[in-house]
Write an enzyme that holds these catalytic residues in place. Sequence first.
Site, PDB file in Angstrom:
ATOM      1  N   LEU A  73       0.830  -1.135  -0.229  1.00 58.89           N
ATOM      2  CA  LEU A  73      -0.125  -0.338   0.146  1.00 58.89           C
ATOM      3  C   LEU A  73       0.725   1.509   0.038  1.00 58.89           C
ATOM      4  O   LEU A  73       0.373   2.772  -0.211  1.00 58.89           O
ATOM      5  CB  LEU A  73      -1.010   0.106   1.167  1.00 58.89           C
ATOM      6  CG  LEU A  73      -2.301  -0.739   1.638  1.00 58.89           C
ATOM      7  CD1 LEU A  73      -3.305  -0.828   2.757  1.00 58.89           C
ATOM      8  CD2 LEU A  73      -2.929  -0.390  -0.181  1.00 58.89           C
ATOM      9  N   ARG A  74       2.019   1.584   0.484  1.00 57.24           N
ATOM     10  CA  ARG A  74       3.317   1.991   0.123  1.00 57.24           C
ATOM     11  C   ARG A  74       3.208   2.892   0.915  1.00 57.24           C
ATOM     12  O   ARG A  74       4.211   4.155   1.259  1.00 57.24           O
ATOM     13  CB  ARG A  74       3.719   2.870  -1.536  1.00 57.24           C
ATOM     14  CG  ARG A  74       2.984   1.823  -2.655  1.00 57.24           C
ATOM     15  CD  ARG A  74       4.671   1.001  -2.758  1.00 57.24           C
ATOM     16  NE  ARG A  74       5.003   0.362  -3.677  1.00 57.24           N
ATOM     17  CZ  ARG A  74       5.727  -0.686  -3.790  1.00 57.24           C
ATOM     18  NH1 ARG A  74       6.462  -1.033  -2.723  1.00 57.24           N
ATOM     19  NH2 ARG A  74       6.307  -1.741  -4.312  1.00 57.24           N
TER      20      ARG A  74
ATOM     21  N   HIS B 172       4.106   1.439  -9.265  1.00 59.08           N
ATOM     22  CA  HIS B 172       5.313   2.391  -9.047  1.00 59.08           C
ATOM     23  C   HIS B 172       4.808   3.529  -9.861  1.00 59.08           C
ATOM     24  O   HIS B 172       3.978   3.045 -10.577  1.00 59.08           O
ATOM     25  CB  HIS B 172       6.371   1.228  -9.615  1.00 59.08           C
ATOM     26  CG  HIS B 172       7.776   0.455  -8.660  1.00 59.08           C
ATOM     27  ND1 HIS B 172       7.714   1.080  -7.135  1.00 59.08           N
ATOM     28  CD2 HIS B 172       6.694  -0.927  -8.921  1.00 59.08           C
ATOM     29  CE1 HIS B 172       8.601  -0.281  -6.940  1.00 59.08           C
ATOM     30  NE2 HIS B 172       7.733  -1.223  -7.655  1.00 59.08           N
TER      31      HIS B 172
ATOM     32  N   ASP C 140       0.757  -9.266  -4.469  1.00 62.78           N
ATOM     33  CA  ASP C 140       1.522  -9.031  -4.717  1.00 62.78           C
ATOM     34  C   ASP C 140       1.727  -7.384  -5.525  1.00 62.78           C
ATOM     35  O   ASP C 140       2.429  -7.487  -6.263  1.00 62.78           O
ATOM     36  CB  ASP C 140       3.271 -10.054  -5.477  1.00 62.78           C
ATOM     37  CG  ASP C 140       4.433  -9.045  -5.480  1.00 62.78           C
ATOM     38  OD1 ASP C 140       4.292  -7.914  -4.486  1.00 62.78           O
ATOM     39  OD2 ASP C 140       5.758  -9.936  -5.514  1.00 62.78           O
TER      40      ASP C 140
ATOM     41  N   HIS D  91       5.295 -15.175  -3.242  1.00 62.22           N
ATOM     42  CA  HIS D  91       5.253 -15.540  -4.544  1.00 62.22           C
ATOM     43  C   HIS D  91       5.916 -16.419  -5.059  1.00 62.22           C
ATOM     44  O   HIS D  91       6.876 -16.481  -5.837  1.00 62.22           O
ATOM     45  CB  HIS D  91       5.890 -14.309  -5.008  1.00 62.22           C
ATOM     46  CG  HIS D  91       6.932 -13.571  -4.090  1.00 62.22           C
ATOM     47  ND1 HIS D  91       7.768 -13.923  -3.950  1.00 62.22           N
ATOM     48  CD2 HIS D  91       7.185 -12.098  -3.603  1.00 62.22           C
ATOM     49  CE1 HIS D  91       8.636 -13.223  -3.824  1.00 62.22           C
ATOM     50  NE2 HIS D  91       7.994 -11.948  -2.553  1.00 62.22           N
TER      51      HIS D  91
ATOM     52  N   ASN E  62       7.425  -2.968   3.883  1.00 65.07           N
ATOM     53  CA  ASN E  62       8.491  -2.440   2.923  1.00 65.07           C
ATOM     54  C   ASN E  62       7.848  -0.905   2.770  1.00 65.07           C
ATOM     55  O   ASN E  62       8.040  -0.505   1.313  1.00 65.07           O
ATOM     56  CB  ASN E  62       9.395  -3.046   1.834  1.00 65.07           C
ATOM     57  CG  ASN E  62       8.081  -3.378   0.747  1.00 65.07           C
ATOM     58  OD1 ASN E  62       6.633  -2.998   0.779  1.00 65.07           O
ATOM     59  ND2 ASN E  62       8.769  -3.380  -0.696  1.00 65.07           N
TER      60      ASN E  62
ATOM     61  N   HIS F  49      10.014 -14.285   1.974  1.00 63.98           N
ATOM     62  CA  HIS F  49      10.550 -14.045   0.135  1.00 63.98           C
ATOM     63  C   HIS F  49      12.119 -14.258  -0.533  1.00 63.98           C
ATOM     64  O   HIS F  49      13.101 -14.149   0.827  1.00 63.98           O
ATOM     65  CB  HIS F  49      10.858 -12.704  -0.012  1.00 63.98           C
ATOM     66  CG  HIS F  49      11.252 -11.726  -0.646  1.00 63.98           C
ATOM     67  ND1 HIS F  49      10.432 -11.259  -2.065  1.00 63.98           N
ATOM     68  CD2 HIS F  49      12.349 -11.909  -1.742  1.00 63.98           C
ATOM     69  CE1 HIS F  49      11.717 -10.603  -3.003  1.00 63.98           C
ATOM     70  NE2 HIS F  49      12.413 -11.671  -2.336  1.00 63.98           N
TER      71      HIS F  49
HETATM   72  O1  DOR Z   1       8.251  -6.909  -7.941  1.00 64.28           O
HETATM   73  C1  DOR Z   1       8.763  -6.434  -6.264  1.00 64.28           C
HETATM   74  N1  DOR Z   1       7.801  -5.782  -5.510  1.00 64.28           N
HETATM   75  N2  DOR Z   1       8.677  -7.866  -5.290  1.00 64.28           N
HETATM   76  C2  DOR Z   1       8.857  -7.501  -4.441  1.00 64.28           C
HETATM   77  O2  DOR Z   1       9.675  -8.697  -3.721  1.00 64.28           O
HETATM   78  C3  DOR Z   1       9.116  -6.405  -3.636  1.00 64.28           C
HETATM   79  C4  DOR Z   1       8.324  -5.387  -4.468  1.00 64.28           C
HETATM   80  C5  DOR Z   1       7.836  -3.599  -4.367  1.00 64.28           C
HETATM   81  O3  DOR Z   1       7.555  -3.259  -2.957  1.00 64.28           O
HETATM   82  O4  DOR Z   1       7.362  -3.290  -5.690  1.00 64.28           O
END
Ligand code: DOR
Length: 440
Positions: A69-70, A315, A311, A238, A100, A185
Amino acid sequence: MKILIKNGHIIDPSQQIDGIGDVLIEEEKIKGVRSQKQNELRTQNSELRTIDAKGMFVIPGLIDMHTHLREPGLEYKETIKTGTLAAVKGGFTTVCCMPNTNPVNDHASVTEFILKRASEEGYCSVFPIGAITKGQKGEELAEIGTMKDAGCVAFSDDGRPVMNSLLMRRALEYSKIFGVPIISHCEDTNLSEGGVMNEGLLSTTLGLKGMPDVAEEVMVARDIALAELTGGRLHIAHVSTEGSVRLIRDAKERGINITAETCPHYFSITEDAVKGYNTNAKVNPPLRTKKDVEAIKKGLKDGTIDIIATDHAPHRIDEKLREFDFAPSGISGLETALSLSLRLVEEGVLTASQMVEKMSLNPARILGSLITHHLSLVAGSKGTLKPGADADVVIVDTIKEFKVEAEKFVSKGKNTPFDGWMLKGIPIITISMGRMYEWQ
Ligand code: DOR
């Protein structure tokens, strides 16, 4: 408000229901399900909204165990508001968000912040996943007990592996004590270092550094060994390779208590999607080969893989416009996951009921009572249409064909390798905790 969904094809694996009937919702709860032969569902209130779901699937709200969700910190990529809107648009009524963020969710205060924002702005239920190690640095365990008390339902350093095997052992020991899954992971970063796609002939042809499938598999093997040693609760994130499926199948046959997930991109496309240096097909773990896709489908069919998760990794467009080596990994997945999974039903890989099991009932089972304690819900209140469960329901038009148009995603992340694809089957109504969202 009361909602009566009439004449739909109800699929609820928790009650072995797979047939025509009605579902009645009162306020935030399911009141009951009625098959065609039973009496009318009774409701006294005149304030009733009736929906004719003839020809549609009526299923429990989907639960995504793997969403980015960032927020906090990376709101330019996604926010809790836009991410949960994308979730309900895609048929998800619950998302578990990965840690993260910036700061990393490695402390109860971050967990509390996420829950507060979700209660203020979220369109669906949000359950945070805490980091296994402080700052996801892989050096020191985070305060797992305190974070569980704050509302974390699982722990993961997703985006990065826990390379230190002793720390992973300790995390799995804690998972047993606290009754929380550790979501791994699986990536040996010594083997994958510098890699940006699957290692093979294509990576050589494209002049890109590859990540071998064994970089995933040695860690799957390690984590299975540690799960066997500790009796901890391991969930493998994944899964992308044939070898990982084989290792998980063997481990399950030996009675080791582990679960696993894959994502729609690992059963829908191969590394060929990277051709032309398409950064929207850059993801970690990377897209693999045809034999891996077939193995993943087989693993889904025979129950080796318990869950389909998204997943969802949004971006910003300019980040994905960088050269392939420098673009971030990830696919915006919430708004295509259900339609891509319905292709497995069309192909005969899964029955519709098995698909619902993997996208709703099984995640609810794995997270179990944990997705209940924080909001003081009753156990078994999600992933089911049983009376008293949360009013999380999706009505899916399984006939409707549509074109994936990334620029129309409600997620801020438009990064999908499925842009322009024609898909069949789409949610038309999502009801999340009794709140109804209509799409078409
Ligand atoms: O492709 C991915 N993007 N794999 C991950 O494990 C993290 C994720 C991300 O946070 O962008």
